[in-house]
Write a protein that holds these residues in place. Structure first.
Motif, short mmCIF file in Angstrom:
data_model
loop_
_atom_site.label_atom_id
_atom_site.label_comp_id
_atom_site.label_asym_id
_atom_site.label_seq_id
_atom_site.Cartn_x
_atom_site.Cartn_y
_atom_site.Cartn_z
N LEU A 123 0.87 -1.13 0.03
CA LEU A 123 -0.07 0.01 -0.09
C LEU A 123 0.76 1.46 0.03
CD1 LEU A 123 -3.10 -0.65 2.42
CD2 LEU A 123 -3.25 0.20 0.04
N ASP A 124 1.81 1.31 0.88
CA ASP A 124 2.77 2.52 1.10
C ASP A 124 3.30 2.73 -0.56
OD1 ASP A 124 4.15 4.36 2.55
OD2 ASP A 124 6.06 3.12 1.69
N ARG A 125 3.98 1.86 -1.10
CA ARG A 125 4.22 1.90 -2.82
C ARG A 125 3.66 2.42 -3.54
NH1 ARG A 125 7.60 -2.70 -1.02
NH2 ARG A 125 6.24 -4.14 -2.08
N ALA A 126 2.23 1.92 -3.44
CA ALA A 126 1.11 2.28 -4.42
C ALA A 126 0.83 3.56 -4.25
CB ALA A 126 -0.04 1.29 -4.09
N VAL A 127 0.60 4.26 -2.84
CA VAL A 127 0.23 5.75 -2.52
C VAL A 127 1.68 6.50 -3.03
CG1 VAL A 127 -0.27 7.35 -0.87
CG2 VAL A 127 -1.07 4.97 -0.76
N ALA A 128 2.75 6.01 -2.98
CA ALA A 128 3.93 6.92 -3.21
C ALA A 128 4.10 7.35 -4.63
CB ALA A 128 5.22 6.09 -3.01
N GLY A 129 3.33 6.33 -5.50
CA GLY A 129 3.29 6.48 -6.94
C GLY A 129 2.33 7.66 -7.52
N LEU A 130 1.49 8.22 -6.33
CA LEU A 130 0.55 9.07 -6.78
C LEU A 130 0.63 10.51 -5.93
CD1 LEU A 130 -2.43 6.56 -6.37
CD2 LEU A 130 -1.63 7.24 -8.47
N GLU A 131 -0.08 11.47 -6.63
CA GLU A 131 0.13 12.60 -6.02
C GLU A 131 -1.18 12.80 -5.01
OE1 GLU A 131 0.53 15.68 -8.89
OE2 GLU A 131 2.49 15.09 -9.58
N ARG A 132 -0.99 12.13 -3.94
CA ARG A 132 -2.20 12.30 -3.01
C ARG A 132 -1.71 12.30 -1.74
NH1 ARG A 132 -6.14 7.80 -1.54
NH2 ARG A 132 -5.66 9.02 0.42
N LYS A 133 -2.31 12.94 -0.64
CA LYS A 133 -1.81 12.89 0.68
C LYS A 133 -1.71 11.44 1.22
CE LYS A 133 -6.38 13.82 2.68
NZ LYS A 133 -7.38 14.80 3.32
N PRO A 134 -0.96 10.99 2.43
CA PRO A 134 -0.99 9.75 2.95
C PRO A 134 -2.28 9.05 3.08
CG PRO A 134 0.76 11.26 4.16
CD PRO A 134 -0.29 12.32 3.16
N LEU A 135 -2.50 7.70 2.93
CA LEU A 135 -3.75 7.12 3.02
C LEU A 135 -3.98 6.67 4.51
CD1 LEU A 135 -6.15 5.67 1.65
CD2 LEU A 135 -4.52 3.97 1.38
N LYS A 136 -5.01 6.78 5.16
CA LYS A 136 -5.40 6.42 6.49
C LYS A 136 -5.65 4.90 6.44
CE LYS A 136 -7.67 10.63 7.62
NZ LYS A 136 -6.89 10.99 8.81
N VAL A 137 -4.86 4.19 7.32
CA VAL A 137 -5.00 2.73 7.46
C VAL A 137 -5.35 2.30 9.23
CG1 VAL A 137 -3.68 2.32 5.38
CG2 VAL A 137 -2.57 2.39 7.74
N LEU A 138 -6.14 1.45 9.26
CA LEU A 138 -6.49 0.65 10.42
C LEU A 138 -5.62 -0.63 10.32
CD1 LEU A 138 -10.35 1.64 10.94
CD2 LEU A 138 -8.22 2.92 11.45
N VAL A 139 -5.19 -0.87 11.51
CA VAL A 139 -4.85 -2.34 11.62
C VAL A 139 -5.70 -3.13 12.05
CG1 VAL A 139 -2.96 -3.69 13.28
CG2 VAL A 139 -2.17 -1.83 12.08
N GLN A 140 -5.55 -4.25 11.36
CA GLN A 140 -6.70 -5.22 11.67
C GLN A 140 -6.35 -6.23 12.76
OE1 GLN A 140 -8.75 -7.11 8.42
NE2 GLN A 140 -10.10 -8.63 9.72
N VAL A 141 -7.14 -6.21 13.91
CA VAL A 141 -6.83 -7.23 14.99
C VAL A 141 -7.95 -8.40 15.08
CG1 VAL A 141 -6.19 -7.53 17.50
CG2 VAL A 141 -5.76 -5.09 16.18
N ASN A 142 -7.23 -9.62 15.28
CA ASN A 142 -8.39 -10.85 15.43
C ASN A 142 -8.37 -10.86 16.80
OD1 ASN A 142 -9.51 -13.05 15.50
ND2 ASN A 142 -8.18 -14.30 13.99
N THR A 143 -9.67 -10.24 17.30
CA THR A 143 -9.92 -10.22 18.70
C THR A 143 -10.70 -11.66 19.33
OG1 THR A 143 -11.80 -9.30 18.39
CG2 THR A 143 -9.82 -7.76 18.65
N SER A 144 -10.97 -12.51 18.04
CA SER A 144 -11.99 -13.57 18.42
C SER A 144 -10.93 -15.00 18.55
CB SER A 144 -13.08 -13.69 17.46
OG SER A 144 -12.85 -13.86 16.27
N GLY A 145 -9.87 -14.91 18.20
CA GLY A 145 -8.98 -15.97 17.86
C GLY A 145 -9.36 -17.19 17.16
N GLU A 146 -10.21 -16.71 15.88
CA GLU A 146 -10.54 -17.72 15.04
C GLU A 146 -9.45 -17.76 13.78
OE1 GLU A 146 -14.90 -16.92 14.04
OE2 GLU A 146 -14.52 -15.26 15.15
N GLU A 147 -9.32 -18.89 13.51
CA GLU A 147 -8.17 -19.15 12.37
C GLU A 147 -8.84 -18.64 10.97
OE1 GLU A 147 -7.11 -23.21 12.23
OE2 GLU A 147 -6.09 -23.22 14.07
N SER A 148 -10.12 -18.61 11.05
CA SER A 148 -10.67 -18.17 9.47
C SER A 148 -10.70 -16.44 9.38
CB SER A 148 -12.14 -18.64 9.39
OG SER A 148 -13.07 -18.10 10.53
N LYS A 149 -10.44 -15.81 10.65
CA LYS A 149 -10.48 -14.32 10.35
C LYS A 149 -9.07 -13.85 10.29
CE LYS A 149 -14.66 -13.59 11.49
NZ LYS A 149 -15.46 -13.59 12.67
#
Length: 250
Positions: A123-149
């Protein structure tokens, strides 16, 4: 489309606008019960599988935050809709689709689902190639402990957040997100686990909790999420109705 189908379509679109207002009322009530201001909670209307016409109707009701779960569906829809929509991509993102997503959705506001350093780097490299401000991102956390998540384990959240914050100059670490239990509901333990991750990250990175969002809560549990501190809820079927899935989407 015959007249009967047109009437049915108008009924669905009207229902979506009404449902949107009801959701805002429920957010207000939940926030008041928790002693919070409802303006602290962003509502993302998750429009996956829904036609552009219905999204437009919700847009015309004044809403601007919409979310999609499939890269190609978002790429197809975004050009057909107003440019001031703030799109959220929600869930696991394949690293090889990061460039396509960022390049073809100029009004992509946030990616809710960075779950590895590999995805963050792409994502960082993709945004770097464009003239736009930094892209907001959220880190996804597996809070339920499921392998499928998707999502990192709570014990790994600080490491990934630090990587985004220090090694990805074209991304803006904006907080955390979680998806609930198998039936897409969460328990107080899921939400508490995400709040605990935020506390650890803010201490480790020396950032304020106000600057670290919690994206948690969907159609079946968003009121509980608001009461437990969510700043971003993702509501789909409650606004748009039951989804109809095609055979396969990527």
């Amino acid at each position: 489309m015959n007249e009967r189908d047109k009437e049915m379509a108008r009924a669905v679109e009207g229902a979506a606008a009404t449902a949107l207002r009801v959701v805002f009322e429920r957010i207000e009530q939940a926030a008041q019960q928790a002693g919070r201001c409802s303006s602290q909670v962003r509502l993302v209307a998750v429009s996956k599988t829904k036609p552009v016409s219905v999204i437009k109707e919700v847009y015309e009701a004044g809403h601007r935050y919409f979310g999609e779960n499939y890269v190609q569906e978002l790429i197809d829809k975004a050009p057909q809709l107003p440019g001031d929509i703030k799109w959220h991509y929600i869930g696991h993102l394949q690293s090889n689709k990061a460039k396509n997503l960022v390049a073809n959705v100029p009004n992509l506001y946030m990616v809710e689902g960075v779950d590895s350093t590999k995805v963050a780097n792409y994502l960082d490299r993709a945004v770097a190639g464009l003239e736009r401000k930094p892209l907001k991102v959220l880190v996804q956390v597996n809070t339920s402990g499921e392998e499928s998540k998707s999502g990192v384990e709570p014990s790994e959240c600080v490491e990934l957040a630090r990587h985004v914050n220090t090694q990805c100059p074209n991304l803006e670490f904006s907080g955390l997100m979680t998806i609930g239990m198998p039936d897409y509901t969460s328990t107080p333990e899921n939400f508490k686990a995400l709040a605990n991750c935020r506390e650890e990250i803010c201490k480790a990175l020396d950032i304020s909790e106000e600057g670290c969002e919690l994206s948690m809560g969907m159609s079946s549990d968003f009121e509980l999420a608001v009461q437990m501190g969510s700043t971003n809820i993702r509501v789909g079927s409650t606004i748009f109705g039951v989804r109809e899935y095609p055979a396969k989407q990527q």
